[in-house]
Design a protein around this motif. Structure first.
Motif, PDB file in Angstrom:
ATOM      1  N   GLU A  22     -10.147  -8.178  -6.911  1.00  0.00           N
ATOM      2  CA  GLU A  22     -11.279  -7.695  -6.123  1.00  0.00           C
ATOM      3  C   GLU A  22     -11.071  -6.226  -5.762  1.00  0.00           C
ATOM      4  N   LEU A  23      -9.859  -5.933  -5.331  1.00  0.00           N
ATOM      5  CA  LEU A  23      -9.589  -4.561  -4.922  1.00  0.00           C
ATOM      6  C   LEU A  23      -9.720  -3.616  -6.112  1.00  0.00           C
ATOM      7  N   HIS A  24      -9.255  -4.095  -7.277  1.00  0.00           N
ATOM      8  CA  HIS A  24      -9.372  -3.263  -8.473  1.00  0.00           C
ATOM      9  C   HIS A  24     -10.816  -2.925  -8.760  1.00  0.00           C
ATOM     10  N   SER A  25     -11.662  -3.956  -8.731  1.00  0.00           N
ATOM     11  CA  SER A  25     -13.046  -3.665  -9.110  1.00  0.00           C
ATOM     12  C   SER A  25     -13.720  -2.868  -7.995  1.00  0.00           C
ATOM     13  N   PHE A  26     -13.280  -3.083  -6.753  1.00  0.00           N
ATOM     14  CA  PHE A  26     -13.824  -2.287  -5.663  1.00  0.00           C
ATOM     15  C   PHE A  26     -13.506  -0.800  -5.875  1.00  0.00           C
ATOM     16  N   ILE A  27     -12.233  -0.544  -6.158  1.00  0.00           N
ATOM     17  CA  ILE A  27     -11.824   0.844  -6.368  1.00  0.00           C
ATOM     18  C   ILE A  27     -12.553   1.429  -7.571  1.00  0.00           C
ATOM     19  N   GLN A  33     -16.081   2.358  -6.624  1.00  0.00           N
ATOM     20  CA  GLN A  33     -16.114   3.525  -5.745  1.00  0.00           C
ATOM     21  C   GLN A  33     -15.800   4.796  -6.534  1.00  0.00           C
ATOM     22  N   VAL A  34     -14.814   4.688  -7.420  1.00  0.00           N
ATOM     23  CA  VAL A  34     -14.427   5.851  -8.212  1.00  0.00           C
ATOM     24  C   VAL A  34     -15.622   6.333  -9.028  1.00  0.00           C
ATOM     25  N   GLU A  35     -16.352   5.368  -9.562  1.00  0.00           N
ATOM     26  CA  GLU A  35     -17.505   5.731 -10.373  1.00  0.00           C
ATOM     27  C   GLU A  35     -18.525   6.515  -9.541  1.00  0.00           C
ATOM     28  N   GLN A  36     -18.779   5.998  -8.338  1.00  0.00           N
ATOM     29  CA  GLN A  36     -19.790   6.651  -7.507  1.00  0.00           C
ATOM     30  C   GLN A  36     -19.341   8.021  -7.037  1.00  0.00           C
ATOM     31  N   ILE A  37     -18.071   8.103  -6.651  1.00  0.00           N
ATOM     32  CA  ILE A  37     -17.582   9.403  -6.193  1.00  0.00           C
ATOM     33  C   ILE A  37     -17.568  10.389  -7.343  1.00  0.00           C
ATOM     34  N   GLY A  38     -17.249   9.865  -8.536  1.00  0.00           N
ATOM     35  CA  GLY A  38     -17.313  10.715  -9.719  1.00  0.00           C
ATOM     36  C   GLY A  38     -18.698  11.299  -9.882  1.00  0.00           C
ATOM     37  N   GLU A  43       0.729  -0.885   9.581  1.00  0.00           N
ATOM     38  CA  GLU A  43       0.422  -1.589   8.349  1.00  0.00           C
ATOM     39  C   GLU A  43      -0.873  -1.083   7.731  1.00  0.00           C
ATOM     40  N   LYS A  44      -1.865  -0.944   8.592  1.00  0.00           N
ATOM     41  CA  LYS A  44      -3.170  -0.501   8.131  1.00  0.00           C
ATOM     42  C   LYS A  44      -3.077   0.909   7.530  1.00  0.00           C
ATOM     43  N   ASN A  45      -2.396   1.795   8.242  1.00  0.00           N
ATOM     44  CA  ASN A  45      -2.329   3.182   7.771  1.00  0.00           C
ATOM     45  C   ASN A  45      -1.536   3.307   6.474  1.00  0.00           C
ATOM     46  N   ALA A  46      -0.445   2.537   6.392  1.00  0.00           N
ATOM     47  CA  ALA A  46       0.345   2.595   5.170  1.00  0.00           C
ATOM     48  C   ALA A  46      -0.471   2.063   3.996  1.00  0.00           C
ATOM     49  N   PHE A  47      -1.196   0.995   4.262  1.00  0.00           N
ATOM     50  CA  PHE A  47      -2.003   0.414   3.190  1.00  0.00           C
ATOM     51  C   PHE A  47      -3.084   1.393   2.738  1.00  0.00           C
ATOM     52  N   GLN A  48      -3.731   2.018   3.710  1.00  0.00           N
ATOM     53  CA  GLN A  48      -4.772   2.974   3.349  1.00  0.00           C
ATOM     54  C   GLN A  48      -4.202   4.151   2.568  1.00  0.00           C
ATOM     55  N   SER A  49      -2.972   4.512   2.946  1.00  0.00           N
ATOM     56  CA  SER A  49      -2.334   5.605   2.234  1.00  0.00           C
ATOM     57  C   SER A  49      -2.104   5.245   0.769  1.00  0.00           C
ATOM     58  N   GLU A  50      -1.647   3.998   0.545  1.00  0.00           N
ATOM     59  CA  GLU A  50      -1.444   3.550  -0.830  1.00  0.00           C
ATOM     60  C   GLU A  50      -2.756   3.551  -1.605  1.00  0.00           C
ATOM     61  N   VAL A  51      -3.773   2.971  -0.971  1.00  0.00           N
ATOM     62  CA  VAL A  51      -5.056   2.854  -1.662  1.00  0.00           C
ATOM     63  C   VAL A  51      -5.614   4.237  -1.987  1.00  0.00           C
ATOM     64  N   LEU A  52      -5.506   5.144  -1.020  1.00  0.00           N
ATOM     65  CA  LEU A  52      -6.081   6.463  -1.252  1.00  0.00           C
ATOM     66  C   LEU A  52      -5.360   7.197  -2.393  1.00  0.00           C
ATOM     67  N   SER A  53      -4.059   7.014  -2.473  1.00  0.00           N
ATOM     68  CA  SER A  53      -3.327   7.660  -3.562  1.00  0.00           C
ATOM     69  C   SER A  53      -3.791   7.125  -4.915  1.00  0.00           C
ATOM     70  N   ILE A  54      -3.947   5.806  -4.992  1.00  0.00           N
ATOM     71  CA  ILE A  54      -4.428   5.214  -6.237  1.00  0.00           C
ATOM     72  C   ILE A  54      -5.816   5.725  -6.560  1.00  0.00           C
ATOM     73  N   PHE A  55      -6.624   5.707  -5.518  1.00  0.00           N
ATOM     74  CA  PHE A  55      -7.984   6.145  -5.613  1.00  0.00           C
ATOM     75  C   PHE A  55      -8.103   7.555  -6.189  1.00  0.00           C
ATOM     76  N   ALA A  56      -7.309   8.452  -5.601  1.00  0.00           N
ATOM     77  CA  ALA A  56      -7.351   9.850  -6.022  1.00  0.00           C
ATOM     78  C   ALA A  56      -6.906   9.967  -7.474  1.00  0.00           C
ATOM     79  N   LYS A  57      -5.891   9.186  -7.849  1.00  0.00           N
ATOM     80  CA  LYS A  57      -5.414   9.243  -9.229  1.00  0.00           C
ATOM     81  C   LYS A  57      -6.476   8.752 -10.193  1.00  0.00           C
TER      82      LYS A  57
END
Lengths: 170, 152
Positions: free
Chosen positions: B132-137, B140-145, B37-51
Motif C-alpha cells: 500500500e505504501l509503495h503504491s501510495f508513494i 504521489q511521486v507522479e503527481q508531484i512530478g 517514531e513518527k518523525n523517524a518514519f517520516q524521515s525515511e519516507v521522505l528520503s525514499i520519496f525524494a529519491k
C-alpha cells in the motif's frame, strides 16, 4: 583350495575398509570446502537472469504499456530491491518489444504519448526528447541514441525480462 | 541527479539542462519520546520519496542532500540557512528550487523561503515494505512530478 578362498586376508580386508571409510570421510570434508572455493563461479549472476514481470502475453497489445517490477541488486555495500520499468508492446510482426524508459539524453523517464502534441511517440518530459514507437530517437531532439531494448522471453504465457542493452548490441 | 560523484560528473557536462533543485526538509530531535517514531518514519519516507522523484526526472533535477534541522530550533535561523542553500544553487543558475517536507511548520513561513514549498500532509505511520505504501508513494511521486513539470 583354502589358499584361493583366502585371497583377501583379514589384514587386507581391514586395510580396504579403512581406506574406503577414510577416503569417504575425507571427501565429505573436502567437497564442501571445494564448493566454497569455487562458489562465485557457480553462482548465477542475478543481473543476467530474466525475471517474470507479472504481465501475461495475451495482455500485451499494440499499444505500449508500462510495466514495473523489482529485482534484487547487490552492489559493494547494499543489497537492495531496485525498481525497473519497461514499455512493452507487440510490433507489426507480432513480436514483443520491451523498451527501457530511460531517456538516452540525461536519464529521465520517458512516457508513451507523454505529450499531446506528439501522438504515437515516446516523450521525455525533461527536455522534450522524442522517440518513435520502435525506440528510434527523433533527430532534432536532445537524445542521440535510440532507447535501450530489454532481453525478453516468454514462458508459460508470462513475459520475462532481463537486462536492457543499447540497440545494436542486444 | 544526486549528490554523488557519478551524477555530479554528468551534471558538470550537462549543466545547461539541469535547472531544478529539490531539497528535502527533515526535522530531527531526540527530546520528545512520543514523537520520535513518527518523525523517524517520516524521515525515511521522505528520503525514499525524494529519491523516487529524482529517478523520474533525473535529467533535469538535482536532488540535494537532506536538510536536517532541530525541530525545536529557531525557525528564523533555519530559514536563513535554507535560503543560503538556495542562494548558492541560484548562482549556477538553478531557476527552480523545491522544498519537500512533511513538517507543516514550514507552511506558515512559506513566503520567507527562497523557493517553492511542497508540503505533503499525511503519512504518520505504516510499513515501509508494504505494497500500500509503495503504491501510495508511487501515486504521489507522479503527481508531484506533474507539479514540478508545470514550472518548466
Amino acid at each position: 583350495m583354502s589358499e584361493k578362498k583366502q585371497q583377501v586376508s583379514r589384514r587386507q580386508f581391514l586395510n580396504y575398509t579403512l581406506t574406503g571409510v577414510g577416503g569417504f570421510m575425507a571427501a565429505g570434508m573436502l567437497v564442501p570446502m571445494l564448493r566454497m572455493a569455487v562458489d562465485p563461479v557457480l553462482q548465477e549472476s542475478a543481473a543476467g537472469d530474466l525475471v517474470n514481470v507479472g504481465l501475461a502475453v495475451e495482455d500485451i497489445t499494440n499499444e505500449p504499456q508500462r510495466v514495473d517490477w523489482k529485482i534484487d541488486q547487490v552492489d559493494a555495500w547494499y543489497e537492495s530491491k531496485v525498481g525497473k520499468s519497461a514499455w512493452v508492446y507487440k510490433n507489426d510482426n507480432d513480436e514483443i518489444v520491451a523498451l527501457s524508459p530511460i531517456c538516452k539524453h540525461l536519464g529521465c523517464v520517458v512516457s508513451w504519448e507523454g505529450s499531446e502534441q506528439f501522438p504515437d511517440q515516446f516523450y521525455c518530459p525533461c527536455h522534450g526528447g522524442r522517440y518513435h514507437k520502435d525506440g528510434q530517437n527523433i533527430p532534432g531532439t536532445p537524445p542521440t541514441a535510440p532507447l535501450d531494448v530489454y532481453e525478453s522471453k516468454v514462458e508459460n504465457g508470462m513475459l520475462y525480462l532481463g537486462m536492457a542493452h543499447p540497440r545494436g548490441e542486444a | 541527479m544526486q549528490w554523488i560523484k557519478e551524477d555530479v560528473k554528468q551534471y558538470i557536462q550537462a549543466k545547461e539542462y539541469v535547472d531544478t533543485v529539490i531539497v528535502p526538509l527533515i526535522p530531527y530531535h531526540l527530546s520528545k519520546d512520543s514523537e520520535l517514531e513518527k518523525n523517524a518514519f517520516q524521515s525515511e519516507v521522505l528520503s525514499i520519496f525524494a529519491k523516487e522523484i529524482e529517478k523520474e526526472l533525473s535529467g533535469r533535477v538535482m536532488l540535494s542532500p537532506n536538510y536536517y534541522y532541530l525541530k525545536s530550533g529557531s525557525k528564523e535561523e533555519e530559514l536563513n540557512r535554507i535560503n543560503s542553500w538556495s542562494g548558492d544553487a541560484r548562482t549556477q543558475p538553478f531557476n527552480n528550487i523545491f522544498f519537500v517536507t512533511f513538517d507543516s511548520a514550514w507552511k506558515k513561513d512559506e513566503q520567507a523561503l527562497d523557493g517553492t514549498l511542497i508540503w505533503l500532509p499525511g503519512i504518520q505511520s505504516g510499513d515501509l515494505k508494504s505494497n500500500e505504501l509503495h503504491s501510495f508513494i508511487h501515486d504521489q511521486v507522479e503527481q508531484i512530478g506533474e507539479y514540478i513539470k508545470s514550472y518548466w
